[in-house]
Design an enzyme around this catalytic site. Structure first.
Site, short mmCIF file in Angstrom:
data_model
loop_
_atom_site.label_atom_id
_atom_site.label_comp_id
_atom_site.label_asym_id
_atom_site.label_seq_id
_atom_site.Cartn_x
_atom_site.Cartn_y
_atom_site.Cartn_z
N ARG A 260 30.78 17.97 54.05
CA ARG A 260 32.14 18.58 54.31
C ARG A 260 32.46 19.69 53.45
NH1 ARG A 260 33.12 12.85 53.82
NH2 ARG A 260 33.38 12.06 55.94
N LYS B 269 35.36 34.38 57.11
CA LYS B 269 35.12 33.67 58.64
C LYS B 269 33.73 33.53 58.70
CE LYS B 269 38.89 36.05 60.90
NZ LYS B 269 39.28 37.05 61.90
N GLU C 69 33.30 49.66 62.00
CA GLU C 69 34.13 48.65 61.32
C GLU C 69 34.93 49.59 60.15
OE1 GLU C 69 35.05 45.83 62.66
OE2 GLU C 69 33.33 44.62 63.18
N LYS D 227 40.15 45.06 52.69
CA LYS D 227 39.90 43.86 53.36
C LYS D 227 40.51 42.74 52.33
CE LYS D 227 37.58 40.79 56.16
NZ LYS D 227 36.28 40.41 57.02
N GLU E 43 45.04 34.25 58.86
CA GLU E 43 45.26 34.90 60.05
C GLU E 43 46.63 34.60 60.58
OE1 GLU E 43 41.86 36.94 62.10
OE2 GLU E 43 42.96 36.45 63.95
N ARG F 252 46.27 39.66 58.95
CA ARG F 252 44.73 39.69 59.12
C ARG F 252 44.22 40.07 60.50
NH1 ARG F 252 40.14 35.68 56.43
NH2 ARG F 252 38.49 37.03 57.37
N ASN G 93 41.42 42.78 63.67
CA ASN G 93 40.68 42.68 65.11
C ASN G 93 41.08 43.69 66.01
OD1 ASN G 93 39.49 40.36 64.62
ND2 ASN G 93 41.48 39.17 64.71
N HIS H 8 38.63 44.38 68.92
CA HIS H 8 37.73 43.13 69.21
C HIS H 8 38.07 42.46 70.30
CE1 HIS H 8 36.70 44.23 65.00
NE2 HIS H 8 35.93 43.23 65.08
N HIS I 261 34.88 41.91 72.12
CA HIS I 261 34.11 40.69 72.39
C HIS I 261 33.90 40.42 73.98
CE1 HIS I 261 35.49 38.84 68.32
NE2 HIS I 261 34.83 39.62 68.15
N HIS J 229 27.44 44.58 67.89
CA HIS J 229 28.89 44.06 67.55
C HIS J 229 29.54 45.30 67.10
CE1 HIS J 229 32.47 41.84 66.30
NE2 HIS J 229 32.31 42.61 65.27
P1 NAD Z 1 22.88 41.57 62.50
O1 NAD Z 1 23.24 40.47 61.33
O2 NAD Z 1 22.23 41.06 63.51
O3 NAD Z 1 22.10 42.55 61.59
C1 NAD Z 1 21.65 43.77 62.36
C2 NAD Z 1 20.14 44.13 62.25
O4 NAD Z 1 19.73 44.64 61.10
C3 NAD Z 1 19.34 42.91 62.58
O5 NAD Z 1 18.21 43.13 63.34
C4 NAD Z 1 19.01 42.45 61.22
O6 NAD Z 1 17.99 41.63 61.06
C5 NAD Z 1 18.64 43.74 60.70
N1 NAD Z 1 18.89 44.08 59.13
C6 NAD Z 1 19.50 43.50 58.33
N2 NAD Z 1 19.60 43.89 56.94
C7 NAD Z 1 18.82 44.75 57.20
C8 NAD Z 1 18.11 45.84 56.12
N3 NAD Z 1 18.73 46.21 54.99
N4 NAD Z 1 17.09 46.41 56.52
C9 NAD Z 1 16.56 46.48 57.92
N5 NAD Z 1 17.12 45.75 58.70
C10 NAD Z 1 18.26 44.86 58.24
O7 NAD Z 1 24.21 42.40 62.59
P2 NAD Z 1 25.43 42.74 61.75
O8 NAD Z 1 26.05 44.09 62.37
O9 NAD Z 1 25.19 42.78 60.15
O10 NAD Z 1 26.57 41.62 62.02
C11 NAD Z 1 27.17 41.61 63.16
C12 NAD Z 1 27.76 40.03 63.30
O11 NAD Z 1 28.83 39.78 62.27
C13 NAD Z 1 28.28 39.56 64.75
O12 NAD Z 1 27.99 38.49 65.13
C14 NAD Z 1 29.80 39.82 64.42
O13 NAD Z 1 30.38 38.90 65.26
C15 NAD Z 1 29.81 39.33 63.10
N6 NAD Z 1 31.08 39.67 62.27
C16 NAD Z 1 31.68 38.80 61.27
C17 NAD Z 1 32.67 38.91 60.77
C18 NAD Z 1 33.46 38.07 59.84
O14 NAD Z 1 34.61 38.24 59.35
N7 NAD Z 1 32.87 36.70 59.37
C19 NAD Z 1 33.23 40.27 60.71
C20 NAD Z 1 32.68 41.20 61.64
C21 NAD Z 1 31.37 41.03 62.27
N1 GLY Z 2 36.73 40.89 60.82
C1 GLY Z 2 37.85 40.11 60.99
C2 GLY Z 2 38.29 39.48 60.08
O1 GLY Z 2 37.71 39.21 59.01
O2 GLY Z 2 39.49 38.97 59.90
#
Ligand code: NAD
Ligand code: GLY
Length: 360
Positions: free
Chosen positions: A119, A141, A183, A225, A235, A239, A243, A246, A250, A263
């Site tokens: 939990r 998130k 972003e 942020k 949100e 917040r 998006n 997005h 998406h 992304h």
């Molecule tokens: P990712 O996590 O896939 O990383 C991108 C690539 O870089 C991957 O191949 C990873 O293995 C590689 N990598 C990571 N760090 C590295 C480093 N230091 N050196 C070399 N390679 C490295 O993608 P991302 O762009 O970091 O994240 C995208 C994801 O985040 C999406 O799923 C998106 O929906 C999510 N997201 C979430 C939020 C949130 O608030 N939780 C906000 C924005 C995006």
């Molecule tokens: N990336 C959008 C949020 O965290 O609200």
């Protein structure tokens, strides 16, 4: 240099530690770990480079790790189960800490697993992509994709600390750096015109990974942020502005197949669509749309979506979490530096826009 920002959420407030060389600062995580059991969640790309350095910060704790396959296509419930299995196998109790080491994909999966294990257990974000350092690691998130929609399954679960070592960006592929910058541009568009202009003036510095320029954008993005999350954690209002682009983005990710478009790339093209649609509704000056497209182009990001069938694209947009009473609410721009969320447009306007967009 270490910068410490704070996400202010009362008893659940936490620091964002930003700086160069943080993964070699012994003791930096001690106040958050207090010798508790740790499960590090990482992936096959990041772990070989950064798991060793991270482990030097975890002395005094019992450490287990789970190494996930790389890629957005693995941001699924099956992978979350894999993390949960590792926690059970290690016989960790409720006082354990999950540490996410990687980009947004690892952070979203690990955070979601932490939110439901017994939990809810503590977790720490150690983001290693620009996108994760400016956005996904902050704000709580967590979650995974469903074949029917992006990020449809998840929970709000705040980390107890975010440790962003900017040196990790040195090994990031160029395409991923640009995706993170999408972003960053978003923050300028929704909240800070001066920051947007700064990005226009420093796009070359950012692309060649100038340390000072990258440090500036990470700090400014995290400040913005943290401010939004502190005011509207779940949100209910402001917040949602984070998006921008997005809902379109998406749909691009879903229709292209998870992992085909990064992304951040989908967010860039989606933001251009949101800007164009704002101009079409008469709220945004067409010159601002062009400025937005220019900046994304300079950052090597796409400014239009891949081909799609307009009706299917609209249906994909309809799975967005901002949909209210069946109405697709969009973040639209009034000017650079000011945005609002609205469902106040005639539905045919969006359908017409998509038809024109995809039948060119
Ligand atoms: P990712 O996590 O896939 O990383 C991108 C690539 O870089 C991957 O191949 C990873 O293995 C590689 N990598 C990571 N760090 C590295 C480093 N230091 N050196 C070399 N390679 C490295 O993608 P991302 O762009 O970091 O994240 C995208 C994801 O985040 C999406 O799923 C998106 O929906 C999510 N997201 C979430 C939020 C949130 O608030 N939780 C906000 C924005 C995006
Ligand atoms: N990336 C959008 C949020 O965290 O609200």
């Amino acid at each position: 240099m270490l910068t410490t920002l704070s996400v202010d959420l009362g008893a659940r407030s936490y620091p964002i530690l930003i700086g160069s060389g943080l993964l070699s600062q012994r003791g930096i995580l001690d106040p958050y770990l207090r010798h508790r059991d740790v499960l590090v969640v990482s992936n096959e790309i990041v772990a070989p480079i950064y798991l060793g350095p991270l482990k030097t910060l975890l002395t005094g704790s019992r450490i287990a790790s789970v190494i996930l396959p790389d890629g957005e296509q693995h941001k699924t419930m099956a992978t979350v189960s894999h993390v949960l299995d590792a926690l059970v196998e290690a016989r960790y109790g409720r006082d354990c800490v999950v540490v996410a080491l990687g980009g947004g994909v690892v952070g979203d999966i690990a955070g979601f697993a932490a939110s439901i294990y017994q939990r809810g257990v503590d977790f720490i974000q150690v983001p290693t992509t620009l996108l994760a350092q400016v956005d996904s690691a902050v704000g709580g998130k967590t979650g995974v994709n469903h074949p029917g929609g992006k990020n449809l399954l998840g929970a709000f679960h705040q980390p107890i600390c975010v440790l962003a070592d900017t040196d990790t960006l040195r090994t990031l592929p160029d395409r991923e750096l640009s995706a993170g910058l999408a972003e960053v541009v978003k923050y300028g568009l929704i909240a800070d015109e001066e920051f947007f202009a700064w990005l226009e003036a420093h796009s070359e510095d950012l692309l060649r990974r100038d340390t000072a320029a990258l440090g500036h954008v990470i700090r400014r993005a995290c400040e913005l942020k943290a401010d939004v999350v502190g005011e509207d954690e779940h949100e209910r209002g402001r917040r949602a502005l984070l998006n921008l682009g997005h809902t379109f983005g998406h749909a691009i990710e879903l229709k292209a197949g998870y992992g085909e478009w990064l992304h951040g790339e989908a967010v860039a093209a989606g933001t251009c669509m949101a800007a164009e649609f704002s101009a079409r509704l008469g709220t945004l000056d067409p010159a601002a749309v062009e400025r937005t497209r220019q900046l994304f182009r300079r950052l090597h990001l796409p400014v239009s979506p891949p081909p799609a069938e307009p009706g299917e694209f609209l249906a994909a947009m309809g799975m967005d979490k901002k949909v209210l009473a069946g109405r697709i609410r969009l973040v639209l721009l009034d000017r650079i530096g000011s945005a609002r969320i609205t469902g106040d447009y005639a539905p045919h306007e969006l359908a017409d826009y998509l038809r024109e967009q995809f039948v060119r």
